[in-house]
Design a protein around this motif. Structure first.
Motif, short mmCIF file in Angstrom:
data_model
loop_
_atom_site.label_atom_id
_atom_site.label_comp_id
_atom_site.label_asym_id
_atom_site.label_seq_id
_atom_site.Cartn_x
_atom_site.Cartn_y
_atom_site.Cartn_z
N ASN A 65 38.28 50.29 40.95
CA ASN A 65 39.50 50.26 42.78
C ASN A 65 37.66 50.17 43.06
OD1 ASN A 65 41.88 49.69 41.66
ND2 ASN A 65 42.17 52.02 41.41
N HIS A 66 37.89 49.56 44.48
CA HIS A 66 37.21 50.11 45.34
C HIS A 66 35.51 49.53 44.81
CE1 HIS A 66 41.15 51.35 47.67
NE2 HIS A 66 41.26 52.06 46.71
N ILE A 67 35.65 48.88 44.84
CA ILE A 67 33.95 48.51 44.40
C ILE A 67 33.51 47.44 45.00
CG2 ILE A 67 32.63 47.40 42.69
CD1 ILE A 67 34.87 49.11 40.35
N HIS B 285 41.51 46.33 46.07
CA HIS B 285 40.60 45.98 47.22
C HIS B 285 39.31 46.20 46.40
CE1 HIS B 285 43.99 47.23 49.21
NE2 HIS B 285 44.79 48.08 48.42
N CYS B 286 39.13 45.65 45.88
CA CYS B 286 37.50 45.01 46.00
C CYS B 286 36.71 43.80 46.38
CB CYS B 286 37.06 44.92 43.85
SG CYS B 286 37.53 46.39 42.59
N THR C 237 47.77 38.90 46.23
CA THR C 237 46.85 38.58 48.43
C THR C 237 45.20 39.26 47.10
OG1 THR C 237 46.52 41.18 46.88
CG2 THR C 237 48.62 41.07 48.70
N VAL C 238 45.13 38.05 46.43
CA VAL C 238 43.44 38.16 45.99
C VAL C 238 43.42 37.14 46.85
CG1 VAL C 238 42.31 37.85 44.70
CG2 VAL C 238 43.92 39.72 43.38
N ALA D 296 43.57 42.82 40.71
CA ALA D 296 44.34 43.24 41.23
C ALA D 296 44.69 43.24 42.65
CB ALA D 296 44.59 45.05 41.34
N GLU D 297 45.33 43.76 43.29
CA GLU D 297 45.63 43.32 44.38
C GLU D 297 44.86 43.81 45.61
OE1 GLU D 297 48.60 45.77 44.00
OE2 GLU D 297 48.85 47.29 45.85
N GLY D 298 44.59 43.08 46.81
CA GLY D 298 43.47 43.48 47.86
C GLY D 298 41.92 43.06 47.21
#
Lengths: 735, 477
Positions: free
Chosen positions: B425-427, B409-410, B374-375, B390-392
């Protein structure tokens, strides 16, 4: 010396020249100890027979077999006898495998002196083998010699290769089967470098302390107690120079080896070579004499066994079934029972119904009827009349046992002693015709003490006529030390009191087996030790002397740990000083000494005060018998006694608080017996004006927000504190 | 699968360790710190699961941390492991943690595993060793990382902090099965004191300073509970283990309990630490026999064995007074590391990408990296070798990622360079940033043209545009 050194470096630079250096050996024909007294008063140890052959023959035969080309035989005590023996033997002849040179010195008291003397002779040119004349070996030297040379090429600081062999000491007595005391060695597993050496089993120390630097340099090391020192070394010529430079080195191991290991400045290195399959042993005491004799009879030392060793003009012994060696011209009555592992020398006659087992009998002995001999070493020309019983004894040349005499285990009868009819010689007696020299050195010095004094004191055996002896034994009956063998019509000789180790230790190195009771005793003792050591554990001191828990200190405070170590060292020093002070050193001197300690360890005044206080308290423990009332009283006494000292070191409130904290810490860890009387002692300290009220109150407030567990003593002292808080007001009112 | 062993496992997951600041926080306890995008605690748990050790108690320090860990566990391992979470107050030490779970311990043997262990050494093997010897305690030791030369540090490209190579000093018997001496912590730097009695019992003790305590211990439950009753204990490593090792020949552990609990051990002699560590070795052990048979046995010269029979009656008394302390040494090829510092966090993450990638359970692609399908990667963006993304996660154009871990999800802008770093994550990373050798916690925002080198950025931090940082921990005020 300089010239010699030059020669040596040239030799080690050029391998070919190194190869050309003939292999030399220094053979010490004197062991510089008194373990074989009284026998050695009359004959040097190296000439004592071991299975009917003088010990030195074994050593020389081995040196010949390993290709030694030059032997320097160092004689000291009884030098004439050794020289005479060598001169008459085949070793002195040209067809021997090596040239033998005798070096004689009458003033050497120790192996160190001997080596210094040899250094002075300037005869050693390369690596040499250092061995004593009582060593039996059949090992090969090539590998170790090569390894030694290789190491020297790489690192010129290699000075010695020690031979060691595996031999696990008995757990009860900490003795190896040769009767040697346990040794603790630390060895680098890869290079085999010797890193630590501790001989003479010391029961008072439970832990062995290895310097931290040892592990900093080596990722791993082996700590071994299962090794025995063979007392054969390959030495570099520097060994002699080191002995010369350190004129106080006497003992090869205790001084030389330990000295080098502790000395990081010279950086000399000693390596070990472990031998596995071959046989090496040194006759160091009566027990090893017994063990090694049996090993020889059982052929562990092959080819150094009775039927192979060159016998000279004596009749060669022959091996028969069951390990029985007999010379061809032995006369045995048909009813004689010869047990296994026995050797009987030529010309010996044994009468009817006698039995011999596990024993060695020399030449030209006459043994009567109904005699029983078990585990004995009977040398030459001994007469044993009918009905004697001998067990585990050594009987020297010319001894006469009259009818019915009994030797209990461990008896040593020196030359020409006579034992009268039906006399029983008690166990572990040592009997000699010569009186025991009255002057005995302290235990400590014995190892290398004046062997010579014995030599000088004792006239040669030949000079004492039988008449003299008769006379002697009557006249010198007075001394406590020498008790005449009594009762017999014809007993001759003095019973020596055991001089060296005291009677209770006699069994340890005796020819006789260790008595069962002794072993039981040891076994029981081991339990007691267990109990007591676990008690020690409970009071918070571990074997290593460290407190059980120090763990709140995490990784960051390494430095703090280091620092603590210093303080504890300091405390120990102070304690020792204090103990000396109790012995009557003037107070000012103690103050001075402790002050200088404080400066040299760089500890604070407060810590110093704490340490002094700790010493005082500890002295109280020693004085009391640990019962509570006694302890309090002893403590009060101790404080009273050292009041001056305490007040000198405890000058301000901070130091006083430190003292209280210290005391608290002691109560919790080292000296828990004080815990119940904490507040009483505190009160005493206050009364004696060692500690002021301010300090106590400050201590309380400091503790106010401590953990519950830390407040035990505050709580205990609650009443006192309360009183303290109220009392001063009253005081004020009074004034 | 093997039948489950009667072993309970206590995983000491810690709380919010100071040593790992600024990476950990109340929201992200140490146990959930991502290592190669998986929570740290999952590594010991997976390892235990693989050995079929499924009765697990996880001890967490602090309430929030415990709640976090519990909620994660209930999702991740609900139907796989029998996990319970027990919380303790902070700063009670490992002993305190064990005391907290003591009422729950019921099985014969207890395995204590540090929650920060990243390893592929089978705990089952340790448990089996423990059982085989009937030991009071078995500890896992692994070769200490060689300071300097290790490949992990060279790939790190920066000087590894000068770790003292002497983590522990251990004494081993010649067979390397028994632990005869142990020193840890601050005492390591002092002179070492070794009890003669123990050396004597074995005859030969190997002392090493290059082994590291990996914080995996198997204890006999009775022994453990007995020791816990003692005061002044704080850490298993520094107090309990040394205590047990020190007293192995004069055990103070109540023998009565032990015997009743341990029926499997047959006979007194079997209980002794080893054939060799036998105080009774007046009875020559087999090994000794080999050496001595020729001498002592065949011809009892001065040595006799009569006394042995006399001693026999005391034997049982003696046997009770010893216990075994065993050691399990990991092989050289096995990976074993503890995540107990920021430095270790970086090192272990890098090891997961390189030498120890097998532990992660990811399948590395032909480019030697793991990029989730998903990247989204922009034009000319390259994900080099030894990367995990990782994904997203969305990467802009012309980005370059090397030897790094990027979480879920970065959002990463264009022309961003990420080398040797861990991005959680989320960066959000805006355009033209350079990130080297750094650790970026979750929810960080890095504005454009920022440059970070060897920094640790705490969660939620905002790095302003154009700023440059070097070797700094960045924490939110």
């Amino acid at each position: 010396m300089a010239q010699k050194k030059g020669g040596k470096t040239a030799a080690s630079d050029d391998p070919e020249e190194l190869a050309r250096t003939p292999l030399q050996a220094v053979l010490l024909a004197d062991t510089f100890n008194l373990k074989f007294r009284p026998i050695t008063l009359e004959r040097p140890k190296v000439l004592l027979p071991l299975v009917n052959t003088p010990m030195i023959d074994y050593t020389l035969a081995w040196l010949e077999s390993v290709g030694v080309e030059e032997v320097f035989l160092f004689c000291c005590a009884h030098a004439e006898q050794v020289k005479e023996y060598i001169g008459n033997s085949h070793w002195g002849q040209s067809h021997a495998g090596f040239s033998i040179t005798t070096i004689e010195s009458n003033f050497s008291m120790s192996a160190g002196d001997a080596l210094r003397f040899i250094e002075g002779k300037n005869v050693i040119r390369g690596d040499f083998i250092l061995i004593t004349g009582d060593t039996i070996s059949n090992m090969s030297l090539t590998e170790a010699l090569q390894a030694h040379k290789d190491r020297r090429k790489k690192d010129p600081d290699t000075v010695m290769t020690m031979f060691v062999k595996r031999s696990k000491p008995m757990p009860l007595t900490h003795q190896t089967r040769l009767g040697n005391d346990e040794i603790m060695m630390a060895i680098d597993p890869e290079t085999k470098q010797l890193l630590y050496y501790e001989d003479r089993f010391d029961s008072s120390k439970r832990a062995v302390t290895l310097d931290k630097s040892l592990l900093a340099d080596n990722a791993s090391l082996y700590l071994r107690t299962d090794l025995e020192d063979c007392c054969i070394d390959i030495c570099s010529p520097e060994v002699l120079t080191i002995f010369l430079d350190n004129f106080d080195y006497q003992h090869l191991r205790r001084h030389f080896v330990k000295g080098l290991l502790h000395d990081d400045i010279m950086g000399k290195k000693i390596y070990t070579h472990e031998i596995d399959s071959s046989y090496t042993a040194r006759v160091d005491n009566y027990r090893s004499y017994d063990t090694i004799s049996k090993d020889i009879i059982q052929r562990w030392s092959f080819p150094l066994v009775p039927d192979v060793l060159y016998a000279g003009n004596r009749a060669q012994m022959r091996l028969q079934r069951e390990g029985i060696y007999k010379a061809p011209d032995v006369t045995l009555s048909p009813s004689v029972r010869i047990g296994a592992f026995t050797a009987i020398g030529s010309g010996t006659i044994i009468g009817e119904n006698s039995s011999v087992s596990n024993s060695v009998i020399g030449e030209l002995c006459t043994i009567g009827r109904n005699v029983s001999i078990d585990g004995c070493y009977i040398w030459d020309s001994v007469t044993i009349e009918d009905g004697c019983r001998l067990s585990h004894s050594i009987v020297c040349d010319g001894v006469h046992l009259h009818t019915g005499a009994t030797l209990e285990p461990g008896v040593i009868l020196s030359f020409k002693v006579e034992v009268g009819q039906n006399i029983t010689v008690p166990a572990y007696s040592k009997v000699s015709l010569l009186p025991q020299p009255s002057k005995q050195d302290s235990d400590e010095e014995l190892e290398y003490a004046d062997t010579n004094s014995g030599v000088i004191d004792s006239p040669s055996i030949a000079s004492i006529s039988p008449a003299n002896i008769e006379h002697d034994h009557v006249s010198s009956f007075d001394t406590e030390q020498s008790v005449l063998l009594e009762g017999g019509l014809s007993g001759v000789g003095y019973i020596w009191t055991s001089c060296e180790t005291g009677n209770e230790e006699e069994w340890r190195y005796s020819v006789a087996p260790i008595p069962v009771e002794k072993l039981k005793e040891f076994y029981a003792k081991m339990f007691d030790e267990d109990e007591s050591s676990s008690d020690g554990e409970q009071t918070g001191i571990t074997h290593s002397g460290e407190l059980i828990s120090e763990s709140k200190s995490t990784d960051f405070d390494d430095s703090d740990g280091e620092y603590k170590g210093d303080v504890s060292k300091f405390e120990k020093e102070v304690e020792e000083t204090f103990e000396r002070a109790l012995g009557g050193v003037a107070e000012e001197n103690v103050q001075l000494e402790i002050n200088s300690l404080r400066m040299s360890f760089n500890v604070t005044h407060a810590e110093c005060a704490g340490a002094v206080f700790q010493s005082v308290i500890k002295s109280a423990i020693i004085a009391s018998n640990s019962s509570k009332s006694n302890l309090l009283k002893a403590t009060i006494d101790a404080i009273e006694r050292s009041k001056g000292l305490l007040s000198y070191f405890i000058t301000n409130v901070d130091e006083e608080i430190e003292v209280i904290l210290k005391f608290e810490e002691m109560c919790m860890e080292i000296t828990r017996e004080f815990a119940p009387i904490f507040s009483s002692v505190l009160h005493q300290l206050y009364d004696k004006e060692v500690i002021t009220e301010d300090a106590i109150l400050k201590w309380e407030s400091e503790k106010a927000d401590a953990d519950e567990s830390d407040k035990v003593f505050v709580k205990q002292s609650e009443a006192f504190l309360k009183w303290l808080k109220e009392a001063p007001e009253e005081d004020d009112e009074d004034e | 699968m093997d039948p489950p062993m009667d072993f309970q496992v206590v995983v000491l997951a810690g709380g919010t360790s100071d040593k790992l600041s600024p990476l950990v926080s109340k929201e992200l306890p140490k146990a959930l710190l991502p290592v190669a995008n998986k929570p740290l605690l999952s590594y010991p748990l997976e390892l235990l699961e693989a050995s079929n050790l499924k009765n697990i108690i996880v001890v967490v320090e602090g309430d929030e941390a415990a709640t976090q860990v519990e909620s994660w566990l209930s999702v991740a391992y609900m139907d796989r492991l029998n996990v319970e979470v027990v919380k303790t107050p902070g700063d009670v030490g490992t002993v305190g943690a064990i005391r907290a779970v003591a009422p729950f311990l019921i099985s014969t043997d207890i395995l204590i595993v540090s929650g920060d262990l990243v390893s592929d050494i089978s705990p089952g093997a340790i448990a089996a060793t423990h059982r085989r010897h009937g030991a009071a305690v078995t500890a896992l030791f692994c070769p200490a990382p060689v300071s300097g030369g290790a490949d992990s540090s060279t790939s790190g490209g920066k000087d590894k902090a000068k770790k003292p190579s002497r983590c522990n000093i251990v004494g081993l018997d010649p067979t390397r099965q028994f632990l005869l001496h142990v020193v840890s912590g601050a005492k390591v730097e002092k002179d070492i004191h070794i009890q003669k009695r123990i050396v004597r019992a074995v005859g030969q003790m190997e002392i090493r300073s290059d082994f590291m305590d990996a914080h995996v211990y198997a204890f006999k439950r009775t022994v453990l509970l007995d020791v816990l009753e003692k005061e002044n204990l704080y850490s298993i490593k520094q107090d309990v283990l040394p205590y047990l090792v020190r007293t192995q020949l004069r055990s103070e552990i109540s023998a009565k309990k032990e015997n009743s609990a341990d029926e499997s051990s047959n006979g007194a002699t079997k209980e002794l630490p080893s054939e060799d560590i036998n105080i009774n070795s007046a009875v020559p052990s087999n090994q000794n026999l080999r050496w001595l048979s020729q001498h002592r046995e065949i011809a009892p010269s001065s040595y006799q064995d009569i006394h042995i029979s006399d001693c026999d009656k005391n034997k049982s008394r003696l046997a009770k007074k010893t216990h075994k302390c065993c050691i399990y040494l990991s092989g050289k090829t096995q990976y074993c590391a503890r995540l107990n510092s920021v430095q270790a966090f970086g090192d272990i993450n890098r090891d997961m990408l390189g030498e120890a990638s097998r532990i992660t359970g990811y399948t590395f692609s032909a480019q030697n990296n793991v990029v989730h399908p998903t990247v989204v990667q922009g034009a000319k963006t390259t994900a080099g070798g030894q990367c995990i993304i990782a994904e997203g996660t969305i990467l802009g154009d012309k980005c370059s990622v090397k030897r790094s871990v990027i979480g879920r999800h970065c959002r990463i802008g264009s022309n961003v360079k990420i080398v040797n770093s861990i991005v959680m994550n989320h960066i959000t990373i805006e355009d033209n940033c350079t990130i080297q050798g750094s650790v970026i916690s979750s929810n960080v925002q890095i504005q454009e043209r920022a440059s970070l080198k060897d920094c640790q950025v705490s969660a939620g931090y905002v790095i302003t545009a154009g700023s440059e940082y070097k070797s700094e921990p960045l924490t939110k005020r």
